[in-house]
Design an enzyme around this catalytic site. Sequence first.
Site, PDB file in Angstrom:
ATOM      1  N   TRP A  21       0.829  -1.215   0.000  1.00  0.00           N
ATOM      2  CA  TRP A  21       0.000   0.000   0.000  1.00  0.00           C
ATOM      3  C   TRP A  21       0.863   1.265   0.000  1.00  0.00           C
ATOM      4  O   TRP A  21       0.564   2.240  -0.676  1.00  0.00           O
ATOM      5  CB  TRP A  21      -0.908  -0.030   1.243  1.00  0.00           C
ATOM      6  CG  TRP A  21      -1.766   1.156   1.459  1.00  0.00           C
ATOM      7  CD1 TRP A  21      -2.324   1.980   0.511  1.00  0.00           C
ATOM      8  CD2 TRP A  21      -2.210   1.657   2.727  1.00  0.00           C
ATOM      9  NE1 TRP A  21      -3.086   2.948   1.119  1.00  0.00           N
ATOM     10  CE2 TRP A  21      -3.036   2.775   2.480  1.00  0.00           C
ATOM     11  CE3 TRP A  21      -2.007   1.259   4.053  1.00  0.00           C
ATOM     12  CZ2 TRP A  21      -3.639   3.500   3.495  1.00  0.00           C
ATOM     13  CZ3 TRP A  21      -2.612   1.982   5.062  1.00  0.00           C
ATOM     14  CH2 TRP A  21      -3.423   3.091   4.786  1.00  0.00           C
ATOM     15  N   TYR A  52      -3.730   1.344  -5.041  1.00  0.00           N
ATOM     16  CA  TYR A  52      -2.588   1.846  -4.274  1.00  0.00           C
ATOM     17  C   TYR A  52      -1.725   2.743  -5.169  1.00  0.00           C
ATOM     18  O   TYR A  52      -1.241   2.304  -6.207  1.00  0.00           O
ATOM     19  CB  TYR A  52      -1.746   0.698  -3.700  1.00  0.00           C
ATOM     20  CG  TYR A  52      -2.474  -0.141  -2.660  1.00  0.00           C
ATOM     21  CD1 TYR A  52      -3.657   0.295  -2.069  1.00  0.00           C
ATOM     22  CD2 TYR A  52      -1.978  -1.373  -2.259  1.00  0.00           C
ATOM     23  CE1 TYR A  52      -4.318  -0.472  -1.119  1.00  0.00           C
ATOM     24  CE2 TYR A  52      -2.630  -2.155  -1.306  1.00  0.00           C
ATOM     25  CZ  TYR A  52      -3.810  -1.698  -0.752  1.00  0.00           C
ATOM     26  OH  TYR A  52      -4.462  -2.462   0.174  1.00  0.00           O
ATOM     27  N   HIS A 124     -12.038  -5.494  -3.266  1.00  0.00           N
ATOM     28  CA  HIS A 124     -11.442  -4.645  -2.229  1.00  0.00           C
ATOM     29  C   HIS A 124     -12.475  -4.175  -1.198  1.00  0.00           C
ATOM     30  O   HIS A 124     -12.186  -4.128   0.000  1.00  0.00           O
ATOM     31  CB  HIS A 124     -10.773  -3.441  -2.904  1.00  0.00           C
ATOM     32  CG  HIS A 124      -9.651  -2.848  -2.141  1.00  0.00           C
ATOM     33  ND1 HIS A 124      -8.617  -2.204  -2.728  1.00  0.00           N
ATOM     34  CD2 HIS A 124      -9.398  -2.778  -0.807  1.00  0.00           C
ATOM     35  CE1 HIS A 124      -7.771  -1.769  -1.811  1.00  0.00           C
ATOM     36  NE2 HIS A 124      -8.231  -2.105  -0.626  1.00  0.00           N
ATOM     37  N   ARG A 125     -13.654  -3.776  -1.676  1.00  0.00           N
ATOM     38  CA  ARG A 125     -14.750  -3.377  -0.770  1.00  0.00           C
ATOM     39  C   ARG A 125     -16.066  -3.762  -1.419  1.00  0.00           C
ATOM     40  O   ARG A 125     -16.151  -3.780  -2.656  1.00  0.00           O
ATOM     41  CB  ARG A 125     -14.724  -1.856  -0.493  1.00  0.00           C
ATOM     42  CG  ARG A 125     -13.613  -1.469   0.476  1.00  0.00           C
ATOM     43  CD  ARG A 125     -13.735  -0.043   1.001  1.00  0.00           C
ATOM     44  NE  ARG A 125     -12.640   0.200   1.940  1.00  0.00           N
ATOM     45  CZ  ARG A 125     -12.708   0.008   3.256  1.00  0.00           C
ATOM     46  NH1 ARG A 125     -13.833  -0.420   3.809  1.00  0.00           N
ATOM     47  NH2 ARG A 125     -11.661   0.246   4.023  1.00  0.00           N
ATOM     48  N   SER A 206      -3.224  -3.650   8.181  1.00  0.00           N
ATOM     49  CA  SER A 206      -2.730  -2.710   9.213  1.00  0.00           C
ATOM     50  C   SER A 206      -2.584  -3.402  10.574  1.00  0.00           C
ATOM     51  O   SER A 206      -3.157  -2.962  11.583  1.00  0.00           O
ATOM     52  CB  SER A 206      -3.619  -1.466   9.314  1.00  0.00           C
ATOM     53  OG  SER A 206      -3.474  -0.665   8.160  1.00  0.00           O
ATOM     54  N   GLY A 261       3.320  -3.488   6.615  1.00  0.00           N
ATOM     55  CA  GLY A 261       3.472  -2.508   5.534  1.00  0.00           C
ATOM     56  C   GLY A 261       4.668  -1.596   5.667  1.00  0.00           C
ATOM     57  O   GLY A 261       4.720  -0.552   5.026  1.00  0.00           O
ATOM     58  N   ARG A 267      13.151  -3.628   9.158  1.00  0.00           N
ATOM     59  CA  ARG A 267      11.912  -3.978   9.885  1.00  0.00           C
ATOM     60  C   ARG A 267      11.190  -5.152   9.218  1.00  0.00           C
ATOM     61  O   ARG A 267      10.547  -5.946   9.894  1.00  0.00           O
ATOM     62  CB  ARG A 267      10.995  -2.754   9.979  1.00  0.00           C
ATOM     63  CG  ARG A 267      11.542  -1.713  10.933  1.00  0.00           C
ATOM     64  CD  ARG A 267      10.641  -0.503  11.022  1.00  0.00           C
ATOM     65  NE  ARG A 267      11.253   0.498  11.881  1.00  0.00           N
ATOM     66  CZ  ARG A 267      11.008   1.794  11.833  1.00  0.00           C
ATOM     67  NH1 ARG A 267      10.127   2.270  10.973  1.00  0.00           N
ATOM     68  NH2 ARG A 267      11.613   2.615  12.645  1.00  0.00           N
TER      69      ARG A 267
END
Length: 297
Positions: A21, A52, A124-125, A206, A261, A267
């Site tokens: 994203w 995105y 996606h939605r 997230s 993300g 990381r």
Amino acid sequence: MRQTAIGNTNISVGAIAYGCWRFAESSVEDADTKIRAALDAGLTLIDTADIYGLGEPRGFGGAEAVLGEVLARDPSLRVRMFLATKGGIIPPRPYDSSYDYLTAAMEASLERLQVDSVDLYQIHRPDLIAPVEETARALNDIVSAGKTRFVGVSNFTVAQTRALQAHLDVPLATTQPEFSALHQDPITDGTFDWCSETGATALAWSPLAGGQIPRQTAETSHGQTVIACLQKIADAHAASISDIALAFIMKHQAKIIPIIGTQNPDRIRDSVRAAEIPLTAREFYDIIEAYRGTAMP
Ligand SMILES: NC(=O)c1ccc[n+]([C@@H]2O[C@H](COP(=O)([O-])OP(=O)(O)OC[C@H]3O[C@@H](n4cnc5c(N)ncnc54)[C@H](OP(=O)(O)O)[C@@H]3O)[C@@H](O)[C@H]2O)c1
């Protein structure tokens, strides 16, 4: 990296996934570094979406296009990943899951990604206008044409998911809700129970609450209580707060894969530690109770 199965199949992916994203403004070289860091660390599910990049200079399709350039430069990366994308958001409309739109969106994603097929195509939605039968027909045809191996949904209620499933020829392999220690709704709204019922895998978006957990920037005092709880558990394990937040997600009995993300390759590599944290049942319930503000009955 530990593996997690995709739906009721014998196909497994890394227990933690990597999402694109925040990727759209990466140079192709930087994107290549991040994708290699993810794959080398065992984060084999790579999640993106056609939207995105919207609102950034590259625009709609930008994140897919950068990933496509990475794959075009080294096609051997494609076989190392389980490639997932999404379609169906088209601002300002804002959603379209009609047959013509979705079948064209699938083609456009493949073109930007410079691949013949993806492994997972997700709505996606939910679109409240397109007839569900029509959305299902688009997904059925996309699968039978070999453009994706699996289909899934994101941000669907359980009832919306079941309605779509009723018209599909194939089982939905995944659902992608927002889920983290700071957003625990899928535990109680039936999403994870639907996964247990059908064998579908949940992809948690997230999982660090978009950075609020590692940055300790929850906006509410209730969120700060959750973060204090995560920090206490992190101290006990000599781990980072992010490790504990990811371990919490993977401790739930449903098959849940957090999609991280971060844009920082170190990381990405460090995230693998989370898959090995021996979070106790008490610690898991401490995080649930901190979120609910009350002890379990
Ligand atoms: N289906 C949907 O509707 C939907 C919606 C949103 C997202 N997603 C998916 O979920 C993926 C992940 O979302 P996300 O990016 O919000 O996930 P996230 O992992 O919860 O948050 C990433 C953010 O946390 C920050 N962060 C991570 N570790 C940190 C640390 N130790 N210290 C400070 N900051 C830290 C990152 O900054 P740095 O880059 O500086 O590390 C980045 O800004 C997306 O790429 C996408 O695939 C799906």
